[in-house]
Design a protein around this motif. Structure first.
Motif, mmCIF file in Angstrom:
data_model
loop_
_atom_site.group_PDB
_atom_site.id
_atom_site.type_symbol
_atom_site.label_atom_id
_atom_site.label_comp_id
_atom_site.label_asym_id
_atom_site.label_seq_id
_atom_site.Cartn_x
_atom_site.Cartn_y
_atom_site.Cartn_z
ATOM 1 N N GLY A 58 37.016 44.360 48.887
ATOM 2 C CA GLY A 58 35.722 44.095 48.509
ATOM 3 C C GLY A 58 35.946 43.061 47.338
ATOM 4 N N SER A 59 34.720 43.196 46.752
ATOM 5 C CA SER A 59 34.541 42.171 45.383
ATOM 6 C C SER A 59 35.310 42.785 44.208
ATOM 7 N N MET A 60 35.887 41.921 43.435
ATOM 8 C CA MET A 60 36.443 42.464 41.995
ATOM 9 C C MET A 60 35.378 43.162 41.199
ATOM 10 N N VAL A 61 34.171 42.364 41.183
ATOM 11 C CA VAL A 61 33.164 42.873 40.314
ATOM 12 C C VAL A 61 32.740 44.146 40.652
ATOM 13 N N GLU A 62 32.758 44.612 41.847
ATOM 14 C CA GLU A 62 32.270 45.832 42.276
ATOM 15 C C GLU A 62 33.210 46.881 42.339
ATOM 16 N N LEU A 63 34.527 46.627 41.941
ATOM 17 C CA LEU A 63 35.676 47.641 42.098
ATOM 18 C C LEU A 63 35.631 48.585 40.980
ATOM 19 N N ASP A 64 35.665 49.810 41.508
ATOM 20 C CA ASP A 64 35.800 51.032 40.692
ATOM 21 C C ASP A 64 37.134 50.627 39.687
ATOM 22 N N LEU A 65 36.905 50.873 38.481
ATOM 23 C CA LEU A 65 37.798 50.586 37.620
ATOM 24 C C LEU A 65 39.035 51.647 37.590
ATOM 25 N N ASN A 66 38.714 52.937 38.084
ATOM 26 C CA ASN A 66 39.936 54.092 38.156
ATOM 27 C C ASN A 66 40.694 53.445 39.570
ATOM 28 N N VAL A 67 40.055 53.062 40.409
ATOM 29 C CA VAL A 67 40.851 52.407 41.566
ATOM 30 C C VAL A 67 41.693 51.258 41.026
ATOM 31 N N LEU A 71 47.185 49.271 39.557
ATOM 32 C CA LEU A 71 48.463 48.771 38.796
ATOM 33 C C LEU A 71 49.445 49.632 38.679
ATOM 34 N N ASP A 72 49.058 51.097 38.542
ATOM 35 C CA ASP A 72 49.862 52.028 38.290
ATOM 36 C C ASP A 72 51.105 51.954 39.384
ATOM 37 N N ILE A 73 50.541 52.269 40.519
ATOM 38 C CA ILE A 73 51.567 52.166 41.754
ATOM 39 C C ILE A 73 52.274 50.660 41.890
ATOM 40 N N ASN A 74 51.522 49.740 41.819
ATOM 41 C CA ASN A 74 52.152 48.375 42.367
ATOM 42 C C ASN A 74 53.120 47.816 41.061
ATOM 43 N N LEU A 75 52.727 48.206 39.881
ATOM 44 C CA LEU A 75 53.221 47.325 38.506
ATOM 45 C C LEU A 75 54.054 48.272 37.643
ATOM 46 N N ALA A 110 42.675 35.789 46.833
ATOM 47 C CA ALA A 110 42.931 36.712 47.917
ATOM 48 C C ALA A 110 41.650 37.436 48.302
ATOM 49 N N PRO A 111 40.741 36.762 49.032
ATOM 50 C CA PRO A 111 39.466 37.613 49.214
ATOM 51 C C PRO A 111 39.489 38.788 49.852
ATOM 52 N N GLY A 112 38.842 39.870 49.048
ATOM 53 C CA GLY A 112 38.751 41.346 49.547
ATOM 54 C C GLY A 112 39.820 42.144 48.911
ATOM 55 N N ILE A 113 41.043 41.457 48.533
ATOM 56 C CA ILE A 113 42.109 42.205 48.215
ATOM 57 C C ILE A 113 42.556 41.898 46.776
ATOM 58 N N GLY A 114 41.663 41.343 45.872
ATOM 59 C CA GLY A 114 41.796 40.541 44.514
ATOM 60 C C GLY A 114 42.558 41.655 43.781
ATOM 61 N N MET A 115 42.539 42.628 43.648
ATOM 62 C CA MET A 115 43.237 43.467 42.678
ATOM 63 C C MET A 115 44.645 43.869 43.049
ATOM 64 N N TYR A 116 44.905 43.677 44.187
ATOM 65 C CA TYR A 116 46.075 43.927 44.808
ATOM 66 C C TYR A 116 46.735 42.631 44.716
ATOM 67 N N GLY A 117 46.162 41.640 44.775
ATOM 68 C CA GLY A 117 46.864 40.273 44.383
ATOM 69 C C GLY A 117 46.914 40.194 43.182
ATOM 70 N N ALA A 118 46.113 40.607 42.291
ATOM 71 C CA ALA A 118 46.523 40.503 40.755
ATOM 72 C C ALA A 118 47.613 41.330 40.180
ATOM 73 N N SER A 119 47.847 42.483 40.801
ATOM 74 C CA SER A 119 48.946 43.374 40.631
ATOM 75 C C SER A 119 50.270 42.755 41.108
ATOM 76 N N LYS A 120 50.213 42.217 42.217
ATOM 77 C CA LYS A 120 51.400 41.269 42.740
ATOM 78 C C LYS A 120 51.663 40.234 41.978
#
Length: 254
Positions: free
Chosen positions: A100-109, A114-118, A152-162
């Motif tokens: 979903g959208s980054m601006v609606e992403l739960d910060l704990n998620v 970031l913890d797992i991917n980075l 990366a629409p829908g997976i923005g935080m994943y993309g940011a971590s990568k």
């Protein structure tokens, strides 16, 4: 093609390797004479993977969560105890629990991603470097993503971590040279359970964006990672190899 004799006897630690890309990497390394230590969350899946790779003479599975420091420490300790060395590290574990959208992403998620991917990636590097690479040298490959290279629409935080992983790769390559090489791969959509949501039910439409006319297979990534770990890549460090079937030749990642 890599000369198997130059890699035989070496040992690789591959995270997230009970299936998919990680398992394909392990297969490619075992095929050229390396032994592998693989991780994953499910012990039964790891046992099956070890058996398929050739059994305990060539493979060791250690179950646990990559972002668990105790698991990382246990894995490195058992790898050295079982095989005596760790020449290669492949950081393949990744998570994307939100769409979903980054601006609606739960910060704990966001923190979990970031913890797992980075952060866990850096943790693995620190331990393996201290245990073997600092004194003996070797090579590291981090599995990033094409989502690191643009929106990366829908997976923005994943993309940011990568994307952060790409920068981490460059930083580590600079800091650990000349004895340790550090590179990354950035796959587009690969036919794995992890990526299934990106193509299931509409694969024909997705494939139209790929000039090579198909999605990636785990073996496509396994072979590329094996090359970057090999002596044939001895003058390559700090690079991110895009593996995307030509997707990035098009109008954009979206």
């Amino acid at each position: 093609m890599t000369d198997p004799s130059t890699e035989s006897g070496k040992v690789a630690l591959v995270t997230g390797a009970s299936r998919g890309i990680g398992f394909a990497v392990a297969q490619a390394l075992v095929a050229r004479g390396e032994r592998v230590v693989i991780t994953g969350r499910d012990a039964a899946s790891l046992d099956a993977a070890v058996a398929e790779l050739g059994g305990p003479d060539v493979a060791l599975g250690v179950a646990g969560k990559s972002h668990d420091a105790a698991h990382r420490a246990e894995t490195v300790e058992r790898a050295v105890a079982a095989f005596g060395r760790i020449d290669h590290l492949v950081n393949n574990v990744g998570t994307n629990p939100a769409f979903g959208s980054m601006v609606e992403l739960d910060l704990n998620v966001a923190r979990k991603i970031l913890d797992i991917n980075l952060v866990a990636t850096l943790g693995w590097v620190q331990l393996v470097h201290a245990a073997w690479l600092r004194e003996h040298g070797g090579a590291i490959v981090n599995v990033s993503s094409i989502s690191a290279l643009g929106p990366a629409p829908g997976i923005g935080m994943y993309g940011a971590s990568k994307a952060a992983m790409v920068q981490l790769t460059q930083q580590l390559a600079y800091e650990l040279a000349p004895n340790v090489r550090v590179n990354a791969v950035a796959p587009a959509v690969v036919r794995t359970k992890f990526a299934e949501a990106l193509f299931a039910g509409h694969e024909e439409q997705v494939v139209k964006s790929y000039p090579l006319g198909r999605l990636g297979e785990p073996s496509d990534i396994g072979g590329a990672v094996a090359f970057l770990l090999s002596e044939q890549a001895a003058w390559i460090t700090g690079q991110t190899l895009v593996l995307d079937g030509g997707l990035s030749l098009g109008a954009g990642l979206a």
